[in-house]
Scaffold this active site. Sequence first.
Site, PDB file in Angstrom:
ATOM      1  CB  CYS A 111      -0.915   0.038   1.209  1.00 56.39           C
ATOM      2  SG  CYS A 111      -1.940   1.514   1.158  1.00 56.39           S
ATOM      3  N   GLY A 155      -6.837   2.204 -12.328  1.00 59.88           N
ATOM      4  CA  GLY A 155      -7.723   2.417 -13.480  1.00 59.88           C
ATOM      5  C   GLY A 155      -7.019   2.232 -14.814  1.00 59.88           C
TER       6      GLY A 155
HETATM    7  C1  LIG Z   1     -10.129   3.086  -3.346  1.00 62.25           C
HETATM    8  C2  LIG Z   1      -9.160   1.947  -3.408  1.00 62.25           C
HETATM    9  C3  LIG Z   1      -8.868   1.229  -2.249  1.00 62.25           C
HETATM   10  C4  LIG Z   1      -7.953   0.162  -2.285  1.00 62.25           C
HETATM   11  N1  LIG Z   1      -7.685  -0.545  -1.137  1.00 62.25           N
HETATM   12  C5  LIG Z   1      -6.840  -1.604  -1.185  1.00 62.25           C
HETATM   13  C6  LIG Z   1      -6.593  -2.389  -0.016  1.00 62.25           C
HETATM   14  O1  LIG Z   1      -7.167  -2.164   1.065  1.00 62.25           O
HETATM   15  N2  LIG Z   1      -5.707  -3.427  -0.118  1.00 62.25           N
HETATM   16  C7  LIG Z   1      -5.078  -3.732  -1.303  1.00 62.25           C
HETATM   17  O2  LIG Z   1      -4.283  -4.678  -1.350  1.00 62.25           O
HETATM   18  N3  LIG Z   1      -5.319  -3.023  -2.429  1.00 62.25           N
HETATM   19  C8  LIG Z   1      -6.172  -1.964  -2.394  1.00 62.25           C
HETATM   20  N4  LIG Z   1      -6.424  -1.262  -3.540  1.00 62.25           N
HETATM   21  C9  LIG Z   1      -5.774  -1.653  -4.820  1.00 62.25           C
HETATM   22  C10 LIG Z   1      -6.721  -2.459  -5.718  1.00 62.25           C
HETATM   23  O3  LIG Z   1      -7.123  -3.665  -5.116  1.00 62.25           O
HETATM   24  C11 LIG Z   1      -6.056  -2.780  -7.070  1.00 62.25           C
HETATM   25  O4  LIG Z   1      -4.951  -3.632  -6.851  1.00 62.25           O
HETATM   26  C12 LIG Z   1      -5.568  -1.530  -7.800  1.00 62.25           C
HETATM   27  O5  LIG Z   1      -6.522  -0.502  -7.700  1.00 62.25           O
HETATM   28  C13 LIG Z   1      -5.267  -1.776  -9.286  1.00 62.25           C
HETATM   29  O6  LIG Z   1      -6.377  -2.299  -9.956  1.00 62.25           O
HETATM   30  P1  LIG Z   1      -7.462  -1.390 -10.751  1.00 62.25           P
HETATM   31  O7  LIG Z   1      -6.688  -0.512 -11.696  1.00 62.25           O
HETATM   32  O8  LIG Z   1      -8.338  -2.383 -11.448  1.00 62.25           O
HETATM   33  O9  LIG Z   1      -8.180  -0.604  -9.727  1.00 62.25           O
HETATM   34  C14 LIG Z   1      -7.326  -0.184  -3.518  1.00 62.25           C
HETATM   35  C15 LIG Z   1      -7.631   0.545  -4.680  1.00 62.25           C
HETATM   36  C16 LIG Z   1      -8.535   1.584  -4.647  1.00 62.25           C
HETATM   37  C17 LIG Z   1      -8.853   2.340  -5.922  1.00 62.25           C
END
Ligand SMILES: Cc1cc2nc3c(=O)[nH]c(=O)nc-3n(C[C@H](O)[C@H](O)[C@H](O)COP(=O)(O)O)c2cc1C
Length: 316
Positions: free
Chosen positions: A131, A219
């Site tokens: 994170c 995204g």
């Molecule tokens: C609002 C938000 C909260 C997230 N919280 C976590 C989390 O608590 N733990 C984690 O491992 N990843 C967290 N992520 C990461 C997502 O699980 C994901 O790996 C990342 O957004 C990339 O994928 P995407 O582009 O499809 O969103 C979070 C992402 C977003 C946007």
Amino acid sequence: MAVDLSVKIGRLKLKNPVLTGSGTFGYGLEYEDFLDLEKLGGVVVKGISLKPKEGNPPPRICETPCGLLNSIGLQNVGIDRFYIEKLPLLKKSGCTVIVNILGDNFEEYVKISEVIRERGNVDGVEVNVSCPNVKSGGIHISKSPEAIKKLTKILRDTLKNIPLLIKLSPNVSDIVPYVKAVEDGGADGVTLSNTYVGIGIDIDTMKPKLSKIKGGLSGPAIKPLSQRIVFDTTTNCKISVVASGGIMNYIDALEYLALGAKAFEVGTANFVNPRISFNILENIRKYFMKKGIGSSGEFVGIFLKKNNLNYPAMED
Ligand SMILES: Cc1cc2nc3c(=O)[nH]c(=O)nc-3n(C[C@H](O)[C@H](O)[C@H](O)COP(=O)(O)O)c2cc1C
């Protein structure tokens, strides 16, 4: 034509490769009334820590032209309330549950894993060592392959037979040593990857768009970057990959599978359409039927095979 969409990530068996990304689908319960969660490969719940966390002050989310910057700061109810208030209802829906965990240090990761081993009732654990938004959340561990290997080994021992995924940060110059550390540590799979560190500023107020200035970019903007990370991994390592990064539709998802990922997580797209994972699942099924592909296994890594690229997991 029947299509077998099931996949295996080490000892983790999923009915199909579609997972929800941690932090983008709450604890799953928010959607339980209007979505049939059981149909998905699984729900990866919001990151859980040993004690509850309030997260960062607002603003903690802002849009960018092709994505989202967030700095939530790992707000969550803590493992006790998760077991009492969230998990029983989620399990009632019949869905596969993967708990995403985080800790401030090694000890906390171990303690939370001990609780999970003792209380059980989950199908897998995904460990966030990536994170970008808090000093904890494992980001210090994510910068050291040695620390990742050590943590993976300890958690492997602690969790016994519970499937273990390690979710890595993409904010490194070469992912391969980090993935090898996860492999050597004995995890079932690696999740690639979390968000990319970015910032946003407002030129009217000259204030940062996020209270903590820096946040994680997710995204569509990150898809090519995360695909490169998956590609570097599947052409160099054997461990099973769960892809994450910019999946907005079934074509994005198929690209990751073709690159050798065995499953994928839908993240930011859930904020646009909470039904998107189901839509992706149905369209993958249709695509396989149209192309005469009988199983996920037939399709995973197909891009690497067709282009005669190195593919160490091919014989599995
Ligand atoms: C609002 C938000 C909260 C997230 N919280 C976590 C989390 O608590 N733990 C984690 O491992 N990843 C967290 N992520 C990461 C997502 O699980 C994901 O790996 C990342 O957004 C990339 O994928 P995407 O582009 O499809 O969103 C979070 C992402 C977003 C946007």
